[in-house]
Design an enzyme around this catalytic site. Structure first.
Site, PDB file in Angstrom:
ATOM      1  N   SER A  31      11.039   1.829 -17.354  1.00  0.00           N
ATOM      2  CA  SER A  31      10.658   1.980 -18.760  1.00  0.00           C
ATOM      3  C   SER A  31       9.380   2.793 -18.936  1.00  0.00           C
ATOM      4  O   SER A  31       9.086   3.250 -20.043  1.00  0.00           O
ATOM      5  CB  SER A  31      10.478   0.605 -19.409  1.00  0.00           C
ATOM      6  OG  SER A  31       9.409  -0.102 -18.795  1.00  0.00           O
ATOM      7  N   TYR A 174      -1.739  -4.541  -2.531  1.00  0.00           N
ATOM      8  CA  TYR A 174      -0.872  -3.399  -2.832  1.00  0.00           C
ATOM      9  C   TYR A 174      -0.581  -2.584  -1.572  1.00  0.00           C
ATOM     10  O   TYR A 174       0.563  -2.184  -1.320  1.00  0.00           O
ATOM     11  CB  TYR A 174      -1.556  -2.529  -3.888  1.00  0.00           C
ATOM     12  CG  TYR A 174      -0.716  -1.428  -4.475  1.00  0.00           C
ATOM     13  CD1 TYR A 174       0.348  -1.713  -5.329  1.00  0.00           C
ATOM     14  CD2 TYR A 174      -1.001  -0.095  -4.212  1.00  0.00           C
ATOM     15  CE1 TYR A 174       1.108  -0.695  -5.895  1.00  0.00           C
ATOM     16  CE2 TYR A 174      -0.260   0.923  -4.771  1.00  0.00           C
ATOM     17  CZ  TYR A 174       0.792   0.624  -5.615  1.00  0.00           C
ATOM     18  OH  TYR A 174       1.542   1.642  -6.173  1.00  0.00           O
ATOM     19  N   ALA A 176      -0.597  -3.659   1.529  1.00  0.00           N
ATOM     20  CA  ALA A 176       0.292  -4.430   2.401  1.00  0.00           C
ATOM     21  C   ALA A 176       1.735  -4.316   1.932  1.00  0.00           C
ATOM     22  O   ALA A 176       2.659  -4.132   2.736  1.00  0.00           O
ATOM     23  CB  ALA A 176      -0.146  -5.890   2.432  1.00  0.00           C
TER      24      ALA A 176
END
Length: 266
Positions: A31, A174, A176
């Site tokens: 979106s 993030y 990882a």
């Protein structure tokens, strides 16, 4: 891919105007951000695009409507599912199958950030990021794996990040999750190979989307200064690569992590 003759006397051929016509592609988190551009690009090239969203219903329907109303054969089909919920993903699979049949391409793009230095990072911030970015990719790949394996030129494309390769202050969660996609994609590529379907991972650098635009300008300037090309990626540059990987021409590329980061690793 079929082709048409350009001129009778020179033997040159050009690809069909809509090379993804007849293919059904599902893009998670479509979106907004990079996902919106990927969905639009696939639709522009003729695909039927399932526009997945979790909460941005109006934006997802707008993306789907633009795909359907544009010139060409593209069709947009919005559908809600939280990728972290395997039951919701299974329901999405069933709804897509009833409406459109099996998919050919899965683009696992959905992601979130919960940035904080590790010493202050909460367990909720860690788990939420891992759940969306990594577990969400597992859930969607699990639900649509049979479709991809059985498709004529089935494709899985996962969207990672330069942060998964380099790390970043305040983004241990993030990094990882996004680095986990490297091993996941390569393993799935090996398992899909006997069927002729492929799996690849795209690792963008910082990209000019709503997420990056919220970063303070002084920080953005510092980030840009470390990019050899001196700018952020345009989201359409990411979308163009994904569109290529979704098509028949990419059939001998699999198990790759493809960087789109302006030379950051040079």
């Amino acid at each position: 891919m079929t082709a048409r003759r350009h001129e009778e006397d020179d033997g040159l051929t050009l690809p069909d105007r809509q090379p993804l016509a007849g293919r059904t592609c599902l893009v998670t988190g479509a979106s907004r951000g990079i996902g919106r551009h990927i969905a639009s690009e696939l639709g522009r090239y003729g695909a039927t695009v399932v526009v997945n969203y979790r909460s941005s219903e109006a934006a997802a329907h707008a993306v789907a409507d633009r795909i359907t109303e544009a010139e060409g054969e593209g069709l947009g089909y919005p559908i809600r599912a939280d990728v972290t919920d395997l039951d919701e993903v299974a329901a999405m699979r069933d709804a897509v199958a009833d409406a459109l049949g099996p998919i050919d391409v899965l683009v696992a793009n959905a992601g979130v950030t919960r940035d904080r230095r590790f010493a202050e990072m909460s367990a909720e911030e860690w788990h939420r990021t891992i759940d969306v970015c990594l577990h969400g990719t597992f859930n969607c790949t699990k639900a649509f794996y049979d479709d991809i394996e059985r498709a004529d030129h089935g494709r899985l494309v996962t969207i990672s990040s330069v942060v998964g390769k380099q790390g970043n202050v305040g983004q241990a969660n993030y990094a990882a999750a996004k680095s986990g996609l490297f091993g996941f994609t390569r393993s799935i590529a090996l398992e899909l190979a006997p069927s002729g379907s492929t799996a690849n991972c795209v690792a963008p650098g910082f990209t000019d989307t709503e997420m990056v635009q919220t970063i303070p300008e002084d920080v953005r300037a510092e980030i840009r200064s470390n990019v050899p090309l001196g700018r952020f990626a345009d989201p359409d540059e990411i979308a163009g690569l994904v569109r290529y990987l979704a098509g028949e021409e990419s059939g001998y590329i699999t198990g790759e992590v493809i960087d789109v980061n302006g030379g950051t690793d040079l």
